[in-house]
Design an enzyme around this catalytic site. Structure first.
Site, PDB file in Angstrom:
ATOM      1  N   HIS A 308       0.840  -1.189   0.000  1.00  0.00           N
ATOM      2  CA  HIS A 308       0.000   0.000   0.000  1.00  0.00           C
ATOM      3  C   HIS A 308       0.874   1.236   0.000  1.00  0.00           C
ATOM      4  CE1 HIS A 308      -3.008   2.975   1.361  1.00  0.00           C
ATOM      5  NE2 HIS A 308      -3.896   2.138   0.862  1.00  0.00           N
ATOM      6  N   ASP A 366      -7.804  -4.172  -1.293  1.00  0.00           N
ATOM      7  CA  ASP A 366      -8.231  -4.360  -2.678  1.00  0.00           C
ATOM      8  C   ASP A 366      -8.178  -5.829  -3.091  1.00  0.00           C
ATOM      9  OD1 ASP A 366      -8.637  -1.561  -3.311  1.00  0.00           O
ATOM     10  OD2 ASP A 366      -6.474  -1.354  -3.241  1.00  0.00           O
TER      11      ASP A 366
END
Length: 431
Positions: A308, A366
């Protein structure tokens, strides 16, 4: 506010300039350079704004090093497992969790606004049958100011609140309508007897000829995903909403701008990219080979859904969603679905591979959200739309906060100009 200052010395001239240090309730301090150009005559250069605080905000706090995410001070772990999505929406909008009466009243308000103007059906019918649902979402949301212009004064707090309620209420209806248009089915009206997430699932999957009752596991998974995606500080789409709003644009235009920003594959489109990656890998037997490809810096292949931009530790949202992901797969998903089997194998290897563990390249939100949506029967081109429905709550919260800020001013970043110096126009015959 701290009384400390930071001194900047111009090595060329020897001039010294003091700038105040601003300290929030949590997180690192920020040097207030708003007067830098006026006092020192130069700008700062910060591509991607990774070291720049663009505003004061009391909505969301992230500590990427420690893997912390707070909504109005409440840990995401508590909210995701104990709250409803509309409870979190109220928190983000108003700053505190609602009591029982406030929540009931808020739910009634949102439910009352879920219907769309009937003329919007004609607008949706104008889109090509295979238009991407995100394209429809951008267009329809942007058009709402033409239908609900009775409360568009951005200087009126009551008008701002009504617009916020309308956006939170109507986004699921618009999203479901975009999906129905893409599959050639009749648009389903919202049902006031259903909870927010159950109502959305109803509008997505019911038809006039067949009753649909959303399952509790599916509703719980949707509620969790929406809470986890509700806000994430000053990301690209939220910053886009704030920048558009700083000009005084109406709230529907601002949220449409945020949706357009979210559509990018590096932002909201990441969960769709996860499914693309899984389709490329194709088979569980190929996972080890693709793991090695991902380690090879000279190979263009990258594992999507891992790591991330902000979190340098395990994404706290991923820890929560992983458990629900496996629960959904156990209770809903087709056990023979090769794509889901492949995803779980990829997760297993990556979580135990020294290369990924050392670099803290853990599966992120995600990775899991795409798998859950796939298991719930939501098509891949709707993944980013689902993200937009949830994130609308965060967008309108930031928009409301910004519009009530007395220090709000139109956004106007500067640049380092690298083009030609001044030159004179020549007639075309002499060029």
């Amino acid at each position: 506010m701290s009384n400390e200052t930071i001194t900047v010395i111009n090595n060329a001239t020897g001039e010294r300039h003091d700038f105040p240090l601003r300290q929030g309730s949590l997180g690192p301090a920020a040097v207030d350079i708003s007067s830098l150009y006026k006092e020192a005559g130069f700008f700062t250069y910060d591509p991607g704004f990774m070291s720049t605080a663009s505003c004061n905000s009391a909505i969301t706090y992230i500590d990427g090093e420690e893997g912390v995410l707070l909504y109005r001070g409440y840990p995401i772990e508590q909210l995701a497992t104990k709250a409803s999505f509309l409870e979190v929406a109220y928190l983000l909008l108003y700053g505190d969790l609602p009591d029982e009466k406030a929540l009931v009243d808020f739910e009634k308000i949102i439910t009352r606004h879920t219907m769309l103007n009937e003329n919007l059906k004609d607008f949706l019918d104008g889109f090509h049958y295979d238009a991407h649902p995100m394209a429809m979402l951008v267009g329809v949301v942007g058009s709402l100011s033409a239908f609900y212009h009775d409360s568009l004064s951005v200087n009126d707090p009551r008008h701002r609140e009504i617009s916020a309620h309308r956006l939170i209420a109507k986004l699921p209806t618009i999203a479901a309508a975009a999906y129905k248009h893409s599959v050639g089915e009749p648009i389903m009206y919202p049902r006031n007897d259903l909870r927010y997430c159950a109502n959305f699932l109803h509008m997505m999957f019911a038809t006039p000829c067949e009753h649909y009752k959303p399952g509790l596991v599916a509703e719980k998974a949707m509620n969790l995903l929406f809470i986890l995606h509700a806000d994430h500080e000053q990301n690209a789409s939220t910053s886009t909403v704030r920048l558009a709003g700083s000009s005084g644009a109406n709230p529907f235009a601002c949220i449409a701008a945020g949706i357009a920003s979210l559509w990018g594959p590096a932002h909201g489109g990441a969960n769709e990219a996860v499914l693309d990656m899984l389709l490329e890998i194709g088979d569980v037997k190929e996972v080890p080979r693709y793991i090695e490809k991902a380690k090879d810096k000279d190979d263009p292949f990258r594992l999507m859904g891992f790591g991330h931009r902000v979190y340098k530790n395990y994404d706290p949202r991923a820890k929560i969603i992983r458990e629900v992901c496996h629960q959904v797969l156990d209770e809903i998903a087709d056990v023979n679905n090769p794509l889901l089997e492949l995803a779980m194998k990829l997760e297993e290897i990556a979580l135990n591979d020294e290369y990924f563990v050392e670099r803290k390249l853990y599966p992120n939100v995600d990775f899991y959200s795409g798998i859950i949506y796939q298991a719930l029967g939501i098509p891949r081109n709707m993944f980013t739309v689902m993200f937009a429905v949830a994130r609308t709550v965060g967008w309108v919260s930031h928009w409301l906060e910004m519009m009530s800020d007395s220090n709000n001013r139109i956004g106007r970043p500067r640049q380092i100009y690298r083009g030609p110096t001044q030159r004179d126009y020549l007639p075309i015959s002499k060029r």
